[in-house]
Design a protein around this motif. Structure first.
Motif, PDB file in Angstrom:
ATOM      1  N   GLU A 169      -7.185   4.379   6.297  1.00 49.03           N
ATOM      2  CA  GLU A 169      -7.451   3.132   5.607  1.00 49.03           C
ATOM      3  C   GLU A 169      -6.945   1.994   6.487  1.00 49.03           C
ATOM      4  O   GLU A 169      -5.788   1.948   6.862  1.00 49.03           O
ATOM      5  N   ARG A 170      -7.826   1.118   6.829  1.00 48.00           N
ATOM      6  CA  ARG A 170      -7.484   0.028   7.732  1.00 48.00           C
ATOM      7  C   ARG A 170      -7.094  -1.224   6.952  1.00 48.00           C
ATOM      8  O   ARG A 170      -7.640  -1.488   5.898  1.00 48.00           O
ATOM      9  N   TYR A 171      -6.146  -1.973   7.510  1.00 48.29           N
ATOM     10  CA  TYR A 171      -5.805  -3.273   6.954  1.00 48.29           C
ATOM     11  C   TYR A 171      -6.952  -4.222   7.268  1.00 48.29           C
ATOM     12  O   TYR A 171      -7.443  -4.266   8.388  1.00 48.29           O
ATOM     13  N   ARG A 172      -7.361  -4.965   6.282  1.00 46.60           N
ATOM     14  CA  ARG A 172      -8.460  -5.910   6.466  1.00 46.60           C
ATOM     15  C   ARG A 172      -7.860  -7.297   6.690  1.00 46.60           C
ATOM     16  O   ARG A 172      -7.204  -7.837   5.809  1.00 46.60           O
ATOM     17  N   ARG A 199       0.845  -1.197   0.000  1.00 48.32           N
ATOM     18  CA  ARG A 199       0.000   0.000   0.000  1.00 48.32           C
ATOM     19  C   ARG A 199       0.873   1.237   0.000  1.00 48.32           C
ATOM     20  O   ARG A 199       1.981   1.240   0.496  1.00 48.32           O
ATOM     21  N   GLN A 217     -10.400   9.045   8.281  1.00 46.74           N
ATOM     22  CA  GLN A 217     -10.202   8.542   6.932  1.00 46.74           C
ATOM     23  C   GLN A 217      -9.090   7.500   6.844  1.00 46.74           C
ATOM     24  O   GLN A 217      -8.685   7.141   5.766  1.00 46.74           O
ATOM     25  N   TYR A 274      -3.827  10.293   6.085  1.00 50.51           N
ATOM     26  CA  TYR A 274      -5.259  10.495   6.195  1.00 50.51           C
ATOM     27  C   TYR A 274      -5.564  11.146   7.528  1.00 50.51           C
ATOM     28  O   TYR A 274      -4.824  10.989   8.486  1.00 50.51           O
TER      29      TYR A 274
END
Length: 140
Positions: free
Chosen positions: A38-41, A27, A36, A32
């Protein structure tokens, strides 16, 4: 002594997972605001069910190793201890694979043999990183 070896192997796996995530999983390092991020899934597929102390301890250790990273978790319990017929295992396998395909996690974390054999092995060689713990069988 066996428990110490198991614990050491589990810690090595968890450290590996932390390193994979810390390197960014390919990534970009965009900045952010707090709302906002962005989270690791991460999808955790358990061979058994969540009330097994073994599963609880491993999952807590995994989460603890990644506590400083923004992570969104989902958990899938295959429940193959209580639902052990070939039909039930096939059903839980299909449900787990559907969840992987639809949710598209950044990392798949499986524990114990059934999750490794029926789910993780299906995605071996894909771009998605896979980590595992508690596997007694040859992971190949």
């Amino acid at each position: 002594m066996k428990n110490l070896k198991t614990l050491t192997a589990c810690r090595c796996t968890l450290v590996s997972a932390a390193l994979v995530l810390a390197t960014g999983l390919a990534r970009s390092e965009a900045v952010y605001s707090a709302d906002q991020i962005e989270r690791y899934r991460i999808l955790h597929v358990m061979s058994y069910h969540s009330t097994w102390q073994w599963n609880i301890d491993q999952y807590r250790g995994f989460q603890d190793a990644l506590k400083d990273l923004p992570v969104e978790y989902k958990v899938m319990e295959m429940d193959t201890k209580r639902r052990s017929t070939p039909e039930a295992i096939a059903e839980s396998t299909a449900a787990a694979r559907t969840l992987v395909d639809e949710w598209q996690p950044d990392l798949l974390y499986t524990n114990d043999d059934h999750a490794q054999k029926h789910v993780a092995s299906h995605y071996a060689g894909d771009e998605m990183p896979i980590v595992f713990s508690g596997v007694n069988a040859d992971p190949a």
